[in-house]
Design an enzyme around this catalytic site. Sequence first.
Site, short mmCIF file in Angstrom:
data_model
loop_
_atom_site.label_atom_id
_atom_site.label_comp_id
_atom_site.label_asym_id
_atom_site.label_seq_id
_atom_site.Cartn_x
_atom_site.Cartn_y
_atom_site.Cartn_z
N GLU A 296 0.79 -1.23 0.00
CA GLU A 296 0.00 0.00 0.00
C GLU A 296 0.82 1.28 0.00
O GLU A 296 0.55 2.20 0.77
CB GLU A 296 -0.94 -0.04 1.20
CG GLU A 296 -0.26 0.00 2.60
CD GLU A 296 0.15 -1.36 3.16
OE1 GLU A 296 0.36 -2.30 2.37
OE2 GLU A 296 0.27 -1.47 4.39
N HIS A 320 -8.26 -4.11 -0.92
CA HIS A 320 -7.43 -4.24 0.27
C HIS A 320 -6.38 -3.12 0.34
O HIS A 320 -6.28 -2.39 1.33
CB HIS A 320 -6.76 -5.62 0.28
CG HIS A 320 -5.87 -5.84 1.46
ND1 HIS A 320 -6.29 -6.47 2.61
CD2 HIS A 320 -4.57 -5.49 1.69
CE1 HIS A 320 -5.30 -6.51 3.48
NE2 HIS A 320 -4.24 -5.91 2.95
N GLU A 321 -5.61 -2.99 -0.72
CA GLU A 321 -4.54 -1.98 -0.70
C GLU A 321 -5.11 -0.57 -0.62
O GLU A 321 -4.56 0.30 0.05
CB GLU A 321 -3.60 -2.13 -1.91
CG GLU A 321 -2.96 -3.51 -2.06
CD GLU A 321 -2.32 -4.07 -0.79
OE1 GLU A 321 -1.88 -3.27 0.07
OE2 GLU A 321 -2.26 -5.31 -0.66
N HIS A 324 -6.03 0.40 2.88
CA HIS A 324 -4.89 0.82 3.69
C HIS A 324 -4.68 2.34 3.64
O HIS A 324 -3.99 2.89 4.50
CB HIS A 324 -3.60 0.15 3.20
CG HIS A 324 -3.32 -1.19 3.80
ND1 HIS A 324 -3.27 -1.40 5.16
CD2 HIS A 324 -3.05 -2.40 3.22
CE1 HIS A 324 -2.97 -2.69 5.39
NE2 HIS A 324 -2.84 -3.31 4.23
N GLU A 343 -3.69 -4.58 9.50
CA GLU A 343 -4.21 -5.57 8.56
C GLU A 343 -5.64 -6.03 8.87
O GLU A 343 -6.43 -6.23 7.95
CB GLU A 343 -3.26 -6.77 8.46
CG GLU A 343 -1.88 -6.41 7.90
CD GLU A 343 -1.90 -5.81 6.48
OE1 GLU A 343 -2.90 -5.95 5.76
OE2 GLU A 343 -0.88 -5.18 6.11
N ASP A 401 8.57 -9.78 10.57
CA ASP A 401 7.99 -10.62 9.54
C ASP A 401 7.31 -11.87 10.13
O ASP A 401 6.40 -12.42 9.52
CB ASP A 401 9.12 -11.04 8.57
CG ASP A 401 8.58 -11.37 7.19
OD1 ASP A 401 7.64 -10.70 6.76
OD2 ASP A 401 9.11 -12.31 6.57
N TYR A 409 -4.45 -10.69 9.90
CA TYR A 409 -5.43 -10.41 8.85
C TYR A 409 -6.82 -10.94 9.22
O TYR A 409 -7.78 -10.19 9.36
CB TYR A 409 -5.00 -11.06 7.54
CG TYR A 409 -3.79 -10.42 6.90
CD1 TYR A 409 -2.51 -10.73 7.32
CD2 TYR A 409 -3.93 -9.51 5.86
CE1 TYR A 409 -1.38 -10.16 6.73
CE2 TYR A 409 -2.81 -8.93 5.26
CZ TYR A 409 -1.55 -9.26 5.70
OH TYR A 409 -0.45 -8.67 5.11
N1 BES Z 1 1.08 -4.43 3.73
C1 BES Z 1 0.83 -5.73 3.25
C2 BES Z 1 2.04 -6.47 2.79
C3 BES Z 1 3.12 -6.62 3.84
C4 BES Z 1 2.83 -6.88 5.15
C5 BES Z 1 4.44 -6.51 3.47
C6 BES Z 1 3.84 -6.99 6.09
C7 BES Z 1 5.45 -6.64 4.40
C8 BES Z 1 5.16 -6.88 5.72
C9 BES Z 1 -0.21 -5.72 2.13
O1 BES Z 1 -1.22 -4.78 2.30
C10 BES Z 1 -0.91 -7.04 2.14
O2 BES Z 1 -1.55 -7.31 3.11
N2 BES Z 1 -0.78 -7.81 1.09
C11 BES Z 1 -1.47 -9.06 0.96
C12 BES Z 1 -2.78 -8.79 0.29
C13 BES Z 1 -3.90 -9.64 0.62
C14 BES Z 1 -4.14 -9.89 2.06
C15 BES Z 1 -5.16 -9.09 -0.02
C16 BES Z 1 -0.61 -9.97 0.13
O3 BES Z 1 0.49 -9.58 -0.24
O4 BES Z 1 -1.00 -11.09 -0.14
ZN ZN Z 2 -2.54 -5.37 3.90
#
Ligand code: BES
Ligand code: ZN
Length: 638
Positions: A296, A320-321, A324, A343, A401, A409
Amino acid sequence: MTNNIIIVFVSFILLVSGCQKKNKQYSNLDMFPKDHHSFADPIKAVINNLELDLEVNFERSILIGTAKITFQCNGADTIKLDSYDLNIKNISEFKSENNLESIDFDLGLKDPTLGSELTIYPKKQITGDYTIIINYETSPAAKALQWLNPEQTNGKTKPFLFTQSQAILARTWIPLQDSPGIRFTYKAKIKAPIGMMALMSASNPTKLSPDGIYEFEMNQPIPSYLMALAVGDISFQATGPRTGVYSEPEILSSASWEFGETENMIQAAEKLYGPYEWERYDLLVLPASFPFGGMENPRLTFLTPTVITGDRSLVALIAHELAHSWSGNLVTNGSWNDFWLNEGFTVYFENRIMESVYGKDYSDMLRKLSHSDLISEVDELMVNRPNDTKLSIDLIGRNPDDGVTAIAYDKGFHFLLVVESLVGRKNFDEFLKAYFKSYKFQSITTTEFIKYLRTNLLDDYQWESADLENWIYGVGLPDNCPLVSPKKFLAVESSVNLFLNNGKTPDSTSTWSTQEWLHFLQILGENKISKTELSILDNQFKFTTTNNAEILSSWFIIAIPANYQNDNFNIKVREFLTKVGRRKFLTPIYKALLDAKQEVFAEEIYTVAREGYHSVAQETLDDLFENVVLSKEAKESD
Ligand code: BES
Ligand code: ZN
């Protein structure tokens, strides 16, 4: 009387000067949440503004240049920054363009997760504004940066660079205070090779610059994990007055069609929770090695190309994005222990956008898929990492991480569904709208959120009767976790039963959406299924050759454990794992191969594919393979 006037006047002056000493973004300097993943000491000195001047050097895979940083200081004799593998050449106090004075600094020992503390020694103790210039270059191994060679792009002729800063990787390409509780505005000047476009999480160009120099501005304060840069053979196509798509020219028209409904989503989102605060909302579709579904980055979401299916069936990722832009970018998790606030709220908000734009039948399917993911994640984590099933997770001494699981989520989402059902939608929507408004451009911790929730929405009886303390601080999944049974999924379930019990292959699937197929494959996978059955389904529905990455990866995950093989299957597995770098797909597929005793095949693919993955995917998969080796060794020594 005169004395009173003097006292009032003096207090007024003190008040005004007191305010001026404080950072524009913070009304009170003690309000920084404790962050165990940053060396910054923001009470003494906090970043207010950043100006980057960087050259992108593809030959050496490095960024070279300067970061000019303005701090707001409060009696600071040292200033602490985060850095990771940065080559810091010198640091100067900035008095004016031609008045720079070199100052001392030192780099602490490198911690493998946090990097090195960069301590800066101003000439004298500072209160108020203080500006420095850091002359530096990044390392070719900088974890945020992925340098793609031309073969890894769609066009195959030019290299490509993109960043992924969340959670704590911004420090690998910029020396800064890398903490989600600290916000700053930024400007940047980026020199790219001529013929390539540079984009950032800021105001962006839509055309190539003849000299390769691009200037950017982000005037709203953002946390460091939203710093982003991409450079490549990129073109732009508008999809609405404030929306557009950037990508390599080869995929621009398919991407623009796929994401052509973004403006409708923004309008739905604004109607729910207030104005979109970032002016434009554009998408950048990256080459397939991008490690996430989406990221995002403000004003410019970074996206995987694996959501381009030709039927717009995976656009929930855009919702989703986009969500954010409120939950995360406007109101930010105070520390990575509070990641669920980013999330969980975003999945809830995403589901509401999808309901508004595509209807409740559709959003209920997404909700049920989220519930299934949640159940499998809880089951898996409860075996070895039960504490990681808490919404409020303890990541001290660990890599943030580790908190990126379905708990933040999907458990976060289901927690909010419980709250919604306690007070009714109308009240909950009003509450959320007010929440985003009162915390905008600020960070919030779990504790503070609970206080806000209990002051503004829930009484003690509601809090206790719904077991909400346990939802946030307890392990596992509380009994009152809500569950929907979408009508369309009932039909899917009966066709799985008919197939498994009577061998009848499903008919009337021509109208099935991607979500119905995903549910079909998911419940099929819960049953023991034979190679012959898989083969019948594959012949009829052509799973092995589908272009839908979600369906394909779900298919792999149920077919691999059954040792399913056909002429094409292993070729397709290899092709997918070599081309796609999205971690959410890679991890379960490699896991399935390793569990199915196909470690030779898995290792053979990984050895070749690894260098094409971004560092965050490499780290997860290195751990996965290392565990297999370790458990093999353990078994051998038994
Ligand atoms: N912000 C996240 C991706 C992220 C989280 C990167 C933590 C690094 C550390 C992004 O918004 C996300 O949640 N992406 C998901 C999308 C899905 C849940 C719709 C993905 O990458 O799968
Ligand atoms: Zn996310």
